[in-house]
Design a protein around this motif. Structure first.
Motif, PDB file in Angstrom:
ATOM      1  N   GLN A 236      -0.959  -3.745  -8.813  1.00  0.00           N
ATOM      2  CA  GLN A 236      -1.822  -2.570  -8.975  1.00  0.00           C
ATOM      3  C   GLN A 236      -2.394  -2.111  -7.625  1.00  0.00           C
ATOM      4  N   ILE A 237      -2.771  -3.070  -6.801  1.00  0.00           N
ATOM      5  CA  ILE A 237      -3.322  -2.740  -5.480  1.00  0.00           C
ATOM      6  C   ILE A 237      -2.254  -2.123  -4.595  1.00  0.00           C
ATOM      7  N   ILE A 238      -1.059  -2.714  -4.598  1.00  0.00           N
ATOM      8  CA  ILE A 238       0.023  -2.168  -3.781  1.00  0.00           C
ATOM      9  C   ILE A 238       0.382  -0.757  -4.234  1.00  0.00           C
ATOM     10  N   ALA A 239       0.497  -0.558  -5.539  1.00  0.00           N
ATOM     11  CA  ALA A 239       0.863   0.761  -6.063  1.00  0.00           C
ATOM     12  C   ALA A 239      -0.169   1.812  -5.667  1.00  0.00           C
ATOM     13  N   ALA A 240      -1.451   1.447  -5.731  1.00  0.00           N
ATOM     14  CA  ALA A 240      -2.504   2.391  -5.345  1.00  0.00           C
ATOM     15  C   ALA A 240      -2.426   2.714  -3.860  1.00  0.00           C
ATOM     16  N   ALA A 241      -2.170   1.690  -3.038  1.00  0.00           N
ATOM     17  CA  ALA A 241      -2.084   1.903  -1.590  1.00  0.00           C
ATOM     18  C   ALA A 241      -0.890   2.785  -1.240  1.00  0.00           C
ATOM     19  N   ILE A 242       0.246   2.573  -1.915  1.00  0.00           N
ATOM     20  CA  ILE A 242       1.426   3.401  -1.662  1.00  0.00           C
ATOM     21  C   ILE A 242       1.141   4.853  -2.027  1.00  0.00           C
ATOM     22  N   ASP A 243       0.537   5.059  -3.185  1.00  0.00           N
ATOM     23  CA  ASP A 243       0.223   6.419  -3.623  1.00  0.00           C
ATOM     24  C   ASP A 243      -0.711   7.108  -2.641  1.00  0.00           C
ATOM     25  N   GLU A 244      -1.737   6.399  -2.196  1.00  0.00           N
ATOM     26  CA  GLU A 244      -2.698   6.985  -1.261  1.00  0.00           C
ATOM     27  C   GLU A 244      -2.059   7.212   0.107  1.00  0.00           C
ATOM     28  N   ALA A 245      -1.157   6.314   0.498  1.00  0.00           N
ATOM     29  CA  ALA A 245      -0.470   6.471   1.781  1.00  0.00           C
ATOM     30  C   ALA A 245       0.329   7.767   1.797  1.00  0.00           C
ATOM     31  N   HIS A 246       1.034   8.036   0.719  1.00  0.00           N
ATOM     32  CA  HIS A 246       1.834   9.259   0.679  1.00  0.00           C
ATOM     33  C   HIS A 246       0.952  10.507   0.698  1.00  0.00           C
ATOM     34  N   LYS A 247      -0.199  10.436   0.067  1.00  0.00           N
ATOM     35  CA  LYS A 247      -1.130  11.569   0.110  1.00  0.00           C
ATOM     36  C   LYS A 247      -1.636  11.819   1.522  1.00  0.00           C
TER      37      LYS A 247
END
Length: 563
Positions: A236-247
């Motif tokens: 869950q943490i990795i997925a959130a970080a990836i999503d925010e990174a792309h933003k």
């Protein structure tokens, strides 16, 4: 390889204390620079920034530079063509003009005639500068300063590196800026850091904290995130970080280590939007045939380096057959999700032939005595795991590589992107030289020479700049691109070995004696022309001086033909 948790003084001390608090130094996926064998005079090693760029090994940039009569290998996969004149103004290519026809004399007095500097590249080959997509620079336990790696990279045609991380956030940011301003002789630097590095916001223990760190990182000269699949890095943490990174227009890459791969493998990472899988971790755990977790022996201990690296290859016969239905389904899924493979095959190649790696031609002249000491087997130096490395270990790794070669080549063949990375500074792999070995390993995997050049140039640049929402300004030889180029006398498509700084041994039919040929002649970065031979000579002098200063002999003499 694993992230370097650094202890430094001075400018970066506060930043590094926050890294330690955020990254859980007790975790087995965190390791300190060095170890008992890496301590210098009883002190923890530090990163020593590169000295200012001098003029002994480079010239330029120029108002107008012309490279005359070269054969182009443009990076796109197009076949070679020539002869061409390439005009560079400042740091950009402004003209690529046919200079004649093969087999006919080139016209004299060709425009432009007002160049400030010319390179006669008649009979030579010009390529875009190479991208190394997985690097760490040496700290003081491996080299006197970071220029050791920079010069070896430039001497082998590497004009851009992705640090994962290059160094701690403060030093990496500074070196990135200094390179961009050409204050140092170094490749372009992309600054990727591990989740939580560098800030004072505490551990990353929730998706919200992950997003907060990513926003902080984007504002602090960090280009992307390197995940390790550590226990605290939940899916869950990795997925959130990836999503925010792309933003925030940041890239992402992951070493999907054994400590987390049972819950988050490369299939899962693709679903979460990860940009790049580096190394092999996560791929084969996605392809297990009789279970969901690799079968480890009952006495396995991940913190035992020989267990960790010795057993990982044993997965070779626990996965589905290459080119089976599940195999292709997996690769098609990765391609559908636009995942890039960065295989870094060279960094583990010693596992299948330790003697060859230990006795490579370049070790004596170009490996510092500190780095040579680091390579030797100890319990506390990361990657020095050859405690009792035998035939059965190498057998398993050869079997594993057979499958890994097929995976990477099949991915390329269905249109998946594969790049070139090295992770040098561990396991007998020396900066620059390891890059050419990675090209050779891609050839062994089944890539054609032109496909290898595309991976090293255009595909690497696309992977670096796409997260930023930019068209890559490097990676292809064409008008309007930045002047990052590699110039060689030998045709690398005919023999990749001619790219090694130690050259290639060839029999001269006229003298009936062996002679050394090859090596990069010039590397151009941002319109600055670096003499690759002079860079190598400077590194050799650095190594010689370090041997005298430390009283360490370092690696033994090389093959006489390589001297």
């Amino acid at each position: 390889m694993k992230n370097k948790m650094l202890i430094r003084s001075g400018l970066a001390a506060l930043a590094l204390m926050t890294v330690a608090s955020a990254s859980h130094a007790h975790d087995p996926d965190e390791w300190y620079v060095g170890g008992a064998a890496g301590i210098v005079n009883g002190k923890k090693p530090t990163f020593v920034p590169a000295p200012a760029r001098g003029s002994a090994d480079n010239v330029g940039p120029f108002r107008k530079l012309v490279i005359r009569g070269a054969t182009l290998i443009d990076g796109t996969g197009a076949p070679p063509r020539g002869p061409y004149d390439i005009v560079v103004e400042g740091n950009k290519i402004t003209a690529v003009t046919q200079a004649g026809w093969p087999g006919l004399p080139q016209a004299k007095g060709r425009a432009p005639t007002d160049a400030d500097y010319e390179i006669d590249a008649t009979g030579m080959y010009v390529m875009p500068g190479f991208n190394d997509m997985h690097v760490h620079t040496p700290a003081s336990d491996k080299a006197p300063d970071m220029s050791y790696a920079y010069k070896l990279w430039l001497a082998h045609g590497v004009t851009t590196v992705r640090g994962v991380p290059l160094a701690d956030p403060v030093v990496a940011s500074s070196e990135k800026n200094r390179s961009a301003a050409n204050e140092i002789a170094a490749p372009r630097i992309f600054n990727y850091q591990t989740l939580g590095a560098g800030w004072d916001g505490g551990p990353i223990d929730s998706p919200d904290k992950a997003r907060a760190w990513v926003k902080w990182a984007a504002a602090h000269n960090i280009d992307g995130i390197k995940f390790f699949n550590r226990p605290e890095e939940t899916p869950q943490i990795i997925a959130a970080a990836i999503d925010e990174a792309h933003k925030n227009k940041m890239g992402t890459t992951a070493h999907l280590s054994q400590t987390g791969v049972a819950n988050f493998n490369a299939y899962d990472a693709a679903e979460a939007g990860l940009d790049t899988v580096t190394h092999y971790y996560g791929h084969f755990e996605s392809l297990l045939k009789d279970g969901t977790i690799q079968r480890f022996p009952s006495d396995y201990d991940y913190n035992n380096e020989q267990h960790r690296f010795g057993e990982v290859a044993e997965i070779w016969n626990q996965t589905v057959e290459p080119e089976s239905e599940r195999w292709w389904d997996y690769l098609k899924h990765q391609k559908e999700k636009h995942v890039t493979f960065d295989p870094t095959m060279n960094i583990y190649a010693a596992s299948r032939d330790l003697m060859r790696a230990r006795n490579a031609d370049w070790q004596n002249l170009y490996t510092t005595p500190q780095l040579w000491a680091y390579f030797q087997s100890t319990r506390d130096n990361h990657g020095s795991y050859f405690y009792d490395w035998g035939t059965e270990n190498e057998f398993a790794w050869k079997k594993f590589y057979n499958n890994y070669f097929k995976l990477v080549n099949d991915y390329k063949n269905i249109g998946g992107r594969v790049t070139v990375g090295t992770d040098s500074g561990f396991i007998y792999k020396v900066y620059g030289f390891a890059y050419i070995e990675e090209l050779e390993l891609l050839r062994e995997a089944g890539f054609s020479p032109l496909e290898i050049m595309r991976s090293a140039t255009m595909w690497g640049s696309q992977t670096l700049y796409e997260p930023k929402g930019m068209a890559p300004p490097t990676g292809v030889l064409r008008v309007g691109m930045l002047a990052d180029m590699v110039i060689t006398k030998e045709n690398p498509l005919a023999n990749l070995k001619t790219l090694y700084g130690t050259g290639h041994s060839r029999l001269n039919p006229e003298t009936n004696k062996q002679e050394m040929v090859g090596g990069v002649s010039y590397t151009i970065k941002d319109g600055i022309v670096y003499d690759a031979k002079k860079l190598l000579a400077e590194v050799a002098e650095m190594v010689k001086a370090e041997k005298a200063r430390t009283g360490q002999a370092g690696a033994g003499p090389a093959n006489p033909n390589a001297m």
